[in-house]
Design an enzyme around this catalytic site. Structure first.
Site, PDB file in Angstrom:
ATOM      1  N   GLY A  20       0.829  -1.207   0.000  1.00  0.00           N
ATOM      2  CA  GLY A  20       0.000   0.000   0.000  1.00  0.00           C
ATOM      3  C   GLY A  20       0.862   1.254   0.000  1.00  0.00           C
ATOM      4  O   GLY A  20       2.086   1.179   0.150  1.00  0.00           O
ATOM      5  N   ASP A  21       0.216   2.404  -0.252  1.00  0.00           N
ATOM      6  CA  ASP A  21       0.892   3.712  -0.237  1.00  0.00           C
ATOM      7  C   ASP A  21       2.015   3.831  -1.260  1.00  0.00           C
ATOM      8  O   ASP A  21       2.992   4.543  -1.044  1.00  0.00           O
ATOM      9  CB  ASP A  21       1.430   4.023   1.167  1.00  0.00           C
ATOM     10  CG  ASP A  21       0.359   3.978   2.219  1.00  0.00           C
ATOM     11  OD1 ASP A  21      -0.794   4.319   1.900  1.00  0.00           O
ATOM     12  OD2 ASP A  21       0.659   3.587   3.369  1.00  0.00           O
ATOM     13  N   LYS A  24      -0.431   5.406  -5.624  1.00  0.00           N
ATOM     14  CA  LYS A  24      -1.507   5.129  -6.580  1.00  0.00           C
ATOM     15  C   LYS A  24      -2.337   6.382  -6.878  1.00  0.00           C
ATOM     16  O   LYS A  24      -2.692   6.637  -8.022  1.00  0.00           O
ATOM     17  CB  LYS A  24      -2.436   4.028  -6.027  1.00  0.00           C
ATOM     18  CG  LYS A  24      -1.726   2.705  -5.762  1.00  0.00           C
ATOM     19  CD  LYS A  24      -2.667   1.690  -5.124  1.00  0.00           C
ATOM     20  CE  LYS A  24      -3.082   2.020  -3.711  1.00  0.00           C
ATOM     21  NZ  LYS A  24      -1.993   2.013  -2.706  1.00  0.00           N
ATOM     22  N   GLY A  48      -5.812   5.861   1.844  1.00  0.00           N
ATOM     23  CA  GLY A  48      -5.504   7.292   1.847  1.00  0.00           C
ATOM     24  C   GLY A  48      -4.706   7.552   0.595  1.00  0.00           C
ATOM     25  O   GLY A  48      -3.578   7.082   0.476  1.00  0.00           O
ATOM     26  N   HIS A  49      -5.301   8.231  -0.368  1.00  0.00           N
ATOM     27  CA  HIS A  49      -4.646   8.454  -1.660  1.00  0.00           C
ATOM     28  C   HIS A  49      -4.377   9.951  -1.828  1.00  0.00           C
ATOM     29  O   HIS A  49      -5.311  10.751  -1.818  1.00  0.00           O
ATOM     30  CB  HIS A  49      -5.528   7.933  -2.796  1.00  0.00           C
ATOM     31  CG  HIS A  49      -5.725   6.441  -2.749  1.00  0.00           C
ATOM     32  ND1 HIS A  49      -6.486   5.749  -3.646  1.00  0.00           N
ATOM     33  CD2 HIS A  49      -5.223   5.496  -1.900  1.00  0.00           C
ATOM     34  CE1 HIS A  49      -6.454   4.447  -3.359  1.00  0.00           C
ATOM     35  NE2 HIS A  49      -5.702   4.278  -2.291  1.00  0.00           N
ATOM     36  N   THR A  50      -3.121  10.293  -1.985  1.00  0.00           N
ATOM     37  CA  THR A  50      -2.733  11.703  -1.996  1.00  0.00           C
ATOM     38  C   THR A  50      -2.530  12.231  -3.407  1.00  0.00           C
ATOM     39  O   THR A  50      -1.878  11.590  -4.223  1.00  0.00           O
ATOM     40  CB  THR A  50      -1.418  11.881  -1.213  1.00  0.00           C
ATOM     41  OG1 THR A  50      -1.503  11.129  -0.005  1.00  0.00           O
ATOM     42  CG2 THR A  50      -1.157  13.341  -0.899  1.00  0.00           C
ATOM     43  N   ARG A 147     -24.219 -11.582   6.206  1.00  0.00           N
ATOM     44  CA  ARG A 147     -25.485 -11.058   5.662  1.00  0.00           C
ATOM     45  C   ARG A 147     -26.263 -10.222   6.670  1.00  0.00           C
ATOM     46  O   ARG A 147     -27.483 -10.301   6.807  1.00  0.00           O
ATOM     47  CB  ARG A 147     -26.342 -12.186   5.085  1.00  0.00           C
ATOM     48  CG  ARG A 147     -25.794 -12.603   3.728  1.00  0.00           C
ATOM     49  CD  ARG A 147     -25.721 -14.050   3.501  1.00  0.00           C
ATOM     50  NE  ARG A 147     -24.810 -14.719   4.412  1.00  0.00           N
ATOM     51  CZ  ARG A 147     -24.769 -16.028   4.563  1.00  0.00           C
ATOM     52  NH1 ARG A 147     -25.577 -16.791   3.892  1.00  0.00           N
ATOM     53  NH2 ARG A 147     -23.895 -16.577   5.391  1.00  0.00           N
ATOM     54  N   GLN A 216      -5.044  -0.147  -1.205  1.00  0.00           N
ATOM     55  CA  GLN A 216      -4.096  -1.034  -0.526  1.00  0.00           C
ATOM     56  C   GLN A 216      -3.080  -1.578  -1.544  1.00  0.00           C
ATOM     57  O   GLN A 216      -2.980  -1.057  -2.641  1.00  0.00           O
ATOM     58  CB  GLN A 216      -4.803  -2.185   0.198  1.00  0.00           C
ATOM     59  CG  GLN A 216      -5.632  -1.765   1.405  1.00  0.00           C
ATOM     60  CD  GLN A 216      -7.008  -1.247   1.071  1.00  0.00           C
ATOM     61  OE1 GLN A 216      -7.748  -1.850   0.331  1.00  0.00           O
ATOM     62  NE2 GLN A 216      -7.372  -0.107   1.642  1.00  0.00           N
ATOM     63  N   GLY A 294      -1.792   8.826  10.018  1.00  0.00           N
ATOM     64  CA  GLY A 294      -0.654   9.637  10.452  1.00  0.00           C
ATOM     65  C   GLY A 294       0.453   8.817  11.106  1.00  0.00           C
ATOM     66  O   GLY A 294       1.464   9.363  11.561  1.00  0.00           O
ATOM     67  N   GLY A 403       8.446  13.303  -7.552  1.00  0.00           N
ATOM     68  CA  GLY A 403       8.011  14.338  -6.617  1.00  0.00           C
ATOM     69  C   GLY A 403       6.531  14.160  -6.397  1.00  0.00           C
ATOM     70  O   GLY A 403       5.844  13.517  -7.197  1.00  0.00           O
TER      71      GLY A 403
HETATM   72  P1  GDP Z   1      -1.390   5.644  -2.214  1.00  0.00           P
HETATM   73  O1  GDP Z   1      -2.101   5.132  -1.025  1.00  0.00           O
HETATM   74  O2  GDP Z   1      -0.762   4.563  -3.024  1.00  0.00           O
HETATM   75  O3  GDP Z   1      -2.216   6.570  -3.068  1.00  0.00           O
HETATM   76  O4  GDP Z   1      -0.178   6.517  -1.668  1.00  0.00           O
HETATM   77  P2  GDP Z   1      -0.260   7.607  -0.480  1.00  0.00           P
HETATM   78  O5  GDP Z   1      -0.842   8.854  -1.021  1.00  0.00           O
HETATM   79  O6  GDP Z   1      -0.820   7.031   0.755  1.00  0.00           O
HETATM   80  O7  GDP Z   1       1.293   7.784  -0.165  1.00  0.00           O
HETATM   81  C1  GDP Z   1       2.182   8.215  -1.130  1.00  0.00           C
HETATM   82  C2  GDP Z   1       2.839   9.495  -0.629  1.00  0.00           C
HETATM   83  O8  GDP Z   1       3.958   9.790  -1.448  1.00  0.00           O
HETATM   84  C3  GDP Z   1       1.945  10.718  -0.716  1.00  0.00           C
HETATM   85  O9  GDP Z   1       2.306  11.600   0.299  1.00  0.00           O
HETATM   86  C4  GDP Z   1       2.293  11.293  -2.075  1.00  0.00           C
HETATM   87  O10 GDP Z   1       2.043  12.698  -2.162  1.00  0.00           O
HETATM   88  C5  GDP Z   1       3.757  11.028  -2.129  1.00  0.00           C
HETATM   89  N1  GDP Z   1       4.337  10.808  -3.461  1.00  0.00           N
HETATM   90  C6  GDP Z   1       3.831  10.143  -4.531  1.00  0.00           C
HETATM   91  N2  GDP Z   1       4.756  10.077  -5.518  1.00  0.00           N
HETATM   92  C7  GDP Z   1       5.858  10.703  -5.041  1.00  0.00           C
HETATM   93  C8  GDP Z   1       7.166  10.939  -5.575  1.00  0.00           C
HETATM   94  O11 GDP Z   1       7.508  10.544  -6.678  1.00  0.00           O
HETATM   95  N3  GDP Z   1       8.052  11.588  -4.766  1.00  0.00           N
HETATM   96  C9  GDP Z   1       7.725  12.038  -3.531  1.00  0.00           C
HETATM   97  N4  GDP Z   1       8.643  12.658  -2.814  1.00  0.00           N
HETATM   98  N5  GDP Z   1       6.501  11.835  -2.997  1.00  0.00           N
HETATM   99  C10 GDP Z   1       5.608  11.166  -3.742  1.00  0.00           C
HETATM  100  P1  IMO Z   2      -3.805   2.685   0.517  1.00  0.00           P
HETATM  101  O1  IMO Z   2      -4.964   2.511  -0.435  1.00  0.00           O
HETATM  102  C1  IMO Z   2      -1.298   1.012   3.624  1.00  0.00           C
HETATM  103  C2  IMO Z   2      -3.140  -1.862   6.358  1.00  0.00           C
HETATM  104  C3  IMO Z   2      -3.254  -1.399   7.789  1.00  0.00           C
HETATM  105  C4  IMO Z   2      -3.079  -2.739   8.503  1.00  0.00           C
HETATM  106  C5  IMO Z   2      -3.839  -3.701   7.596  1.00  0.00           C
HETATM  107  C6  IMO Z   2      -5.259  -3.992   8.038  1.00  0.00           C
HETATM  108  O2  IMO Z   2      -3.645   4.064   1.014  1.00  0.00           O
HETATM  109  O3  IMO Z   2      -2.582   2.092  -0.072  1.00  0.00           O
HETATM  110  P2  IMO Z   2      -7.463  -2.499   7.870  1.00  0.00           P
HETATM  111  O4  IMO Z   2      -7.801  -1.169   8.464  1.00  0.00           O
HETATM  112  O5  IMO Z   2      -7.507  -2.510   6.379  1.00  0.00           O
HETATM  113  O6  IMO Z   2      -8.225  -3.626   8.465  1.00  0.00           O
HETATM  114  O7  IMO Z   2      -5.927  -2.760   8.304  1.00  0.00           O
HETATM  115  O8  IMO Z   2      -3.854  -3.084   6.311  1.00  0.00           O
HETATM  116  N1  IMO Z   2      -3.735  -0.954   5.363  1.00  0.00           N
HETATM  117  C7  IMO Z   2      -3.030  -0.113   4.580  1.00  0.00           C
HETATM  118  N2  IMO Z   2      -1.701   0.125   4.555  1.00  0.00           N
HETATM  119  N3  IMO Z   2      -2.121   1.627   2.752  1.00  0.00           N
HETATM  120  C8  IMO Z   2      -3.438   1.353   2.737  1.00  0.00           C
HETATM  121  O9  IMO Z   2      -4.273   1.820   1.787  1.00  0.00           O
HETATM  122  C9  IMO Z   2      -3.963   0.480   3.720  1.00  0.00           C
HETATM  123  N4  IMO Z   2      -5.181   0.028   4.023  1.00  0.00           N
HETATM  124  C10 IMO Z   2      -5.038  -0.852   5.010  1.00  0.00           C
HETATM  125  O10 IMO Z   2      -2.229  -0.496   8.109  1.00  0.00           O
HETATM  126  O11 IMO Z   2      -1.738  -3.118   8.512  1.00  0.00           O
HETATM  127 MG    MG Z   3      -2.218   5.479   1.015  1.00  0.00          MG
END
Ligand code: GDP
Ligand code: IMO
Ligand code: MG
Length: 412
Positions: A20-21, A24, A48-50, A147, A216, A294, A403
């Site tokens: 995850g993170d 995307k 959490g998608h930024t 259900r 995820q 956070g 970035g």
């Molecule tokens: P997601 O859950 O896959 O959408 O990713 P998140 O948004 O949770 O986490 C990705 C983090 O990396 C966010 O704070 C984005 O703004 C940041 N980000 C994405 N691509 C880049 C990159 O190429 N460089 C940097 N420095 N930050 C990035």
């Molecule tokens: P995005 O879409 C990173 C992780 C939680 C925990 C496990 C189970 O932003 O990539 P849950 O609340 O789903 O039952 O927690 O999954 N987790 C994530 N980790 N990015 C996510 O989503 C996540 N969604 C759930 O931290 O380890």
């Molecule tokens: Mg995320």
């Protein structure tokens, strides 16, 4: 409906190849211009998608990341939708965004009691807690399987909450808030719910295309991830047609998103995890703190063993590599090329899975991005990284992100 061959749908999915993170949200926002709609198909507000545009940062939990590109926004049946989070998120967007949003009437709803349930389960696990986001996602999907949970379209018809309330009571959870919650959820969802699958098919019939936004990462998949340290839904591209209720041929190709290092939030095995000074530096440079909770993310080196597995699971042929700017500021960059397990080396994630917490990383130092400047195209260090990833993983690198801002994306 007009017949379209398997390969000629222009639809595309964006899925995470790690924990995850991966970035995307950024990639979905970047790509959304070329599509008519962006659809979420899995997970809920645990995501959490930024998206960063100029100096403005948006974090999407439920609303698809195409929101800022004027696209149709679809929340499919496979999503566990929390109406309270949806209302908060819509309040931060221009009023017209609401008119672009359609929530499938078959979507599972997350009630406020599900969040208490999530916290209770985590407490019961004690030191073996999963580290969930406590957004009630696991309980909500579990109640769907039992259900008992209401769906988005059920509120209009006057859902019978009695069985759900007695179940909560049996677990000493207080269902008193359900009635007020159902009323305000109906108020919000009444105007937003409809048939997402039908909408996707209409778009396809009219020659349009849809971008599917995964939540995820593949290693958090309920069936194929590092169970039990996973989320409660499926996270692979193969889940898309089932989750949305569309024919498999409309799923299209999958683009995998991977960071050029690794992170994980919550508990569970993480073979390439690092600690100490390098970890602190990577976390700080990458601003690796959860977009939803956070929490500081655990950090590690790029793990080729798990990536080969997730690339295969998703049928990914092309990838977007993110966070190159972060590695360009690290002195020593390592890559995990195999695991040491029971005295021997393996490059097979599947066979290592059962003992993943004991797997030791075999590290290599094939690349340095130190000082690479991505502002004027792809520098030599970047080209070497692309060749390395393509050779090792057998995929084509299509996008490089250097970035957080939308424009810091190189298309190859
Ligand atoms: P997601 O859950 O896959 O959408 O990713 P998140 O948004 O949770 O986490 C990705 C983090 O990396 C966010 O704070 C984005 O703004 C940041 N980000 C994405 N691509 C880049 C990159 O190429 N460089 C940097 N420095 N930050 C990035
Ligand atoms: P995005 O879409 C990173 C992780 C939680 C925990 C496990 C189970 O932003 O990539 P849950 O609340 O789903 O039952 O927690 O999954 N987790 C994530 N980790 N990015 C996510 O989503 C996540 N969604 C759930 O931290 O380890
Ligand atoms: Mg995320």
């Amino acid at each position: 409906m007009t017949y379209r061959g398997w390969s000629d749908t222009a639809n595309l999915s964006v899925v995470g190849l790690q924990w995850g993170d991966e970035g995307k949200g950024k990639i979905v926002d970047y790509l959304a211009s070329g599509y008519d709609a962006v659809a979420r198909f899995n997970g809920g507000s645990n995501a959490g998608h930024t998206v960063v545009i100029g100096t403005k940062k948006y974090t999407f939990h439920l609303v698809p990341s195409g929101a800022l590109k004027g696209k149709q926004l679809l929340i499919g049946a496979g999503v566990a939708a929390d109406p309270e989070v949806l209302a908060e998120e819509l309040a931060l967007l221009p009023e017209e965004a609401r008119s672009r949003l359609l929530v499938d009437s078959r979507c599972t709803l997350v009630t406020p009691v599900d969040k208490d349930f999530d916290a209770m389960l985590e407490g019961a696990r004690g030191t073996a807690a999963l580290g969930t986001t406590k957004r009630g996602i696991g309980p909500s999907y579990a109640l769907r399987a039992l259900r008992l949970s209401p769906r988005a379209g059920d509120l209009a018809a006057g859902f019978d909450f009695a069985p759900l309330a007695s179940f909560y009571k049996a677990l000493s959870l207080d269902p008193a808030r359900l009635a007020a919650w159902a009323a305000s959820s109906h108020e919000l969802l009444g105007r937003l719910t409809g048939d997402v699958a039908g909408r996707i098919e209409s778009i396809a019939d009219a020659g349009g295309s849809v971008l599917y936004e995964g939540s995820q990462g593949t290693l958090l998949d309920l069936l194929h991830g590092s169970y039990p340290y996973v989320t409660s839904t499926h996270t692979t591209a193969s889940y898309i047609p089932a989750a949305l209720g569309i024919p498999p041929k409309l799923a299209g190709k999958a683009l995998g998103v991977m960071k050029c290092y690794a992170t994980r939030v919550g508990s569970g095995p993480f073979p390439s995890e690092i600690a100490g000074e390098s970890a602190e530096r990577l976390r700080t440079l990458g601003n690796e703190y959860g977009a939803t909770t956070g929490r500081p993310r655990r950090v590690g080196w790029l793990d080729l063993v798990s990536l080969k597995y997730t690339i295969r699971l998703n049928g990914v042929e092309e990838v977007a590599v993110t966070k190159l700017d972060v590695l360009s500021r690290m002195d020593d960059v390592k890559v995990c090329v195999a695991y040491k397990l029971n005295g021997s080396e393996t490059t097979d994630f599947q066979s290592a899975m059962g003992a993943l917490d004991q797997a030791q990383p075999v590290l290599d130092t094939p690349l340095s991005l130190r000082g690479a400047d991505f502002e004027h195209g792809l520098p030599a260090e970047g080209k070497r990284l692309v060749s390395y990833i393509e050779d090792q993983l057998g995929v084509r690198v299509r996008f490089m992100s250097h970035g957080e801002e939308r424009s810091k994306t190189i298309e190859l």
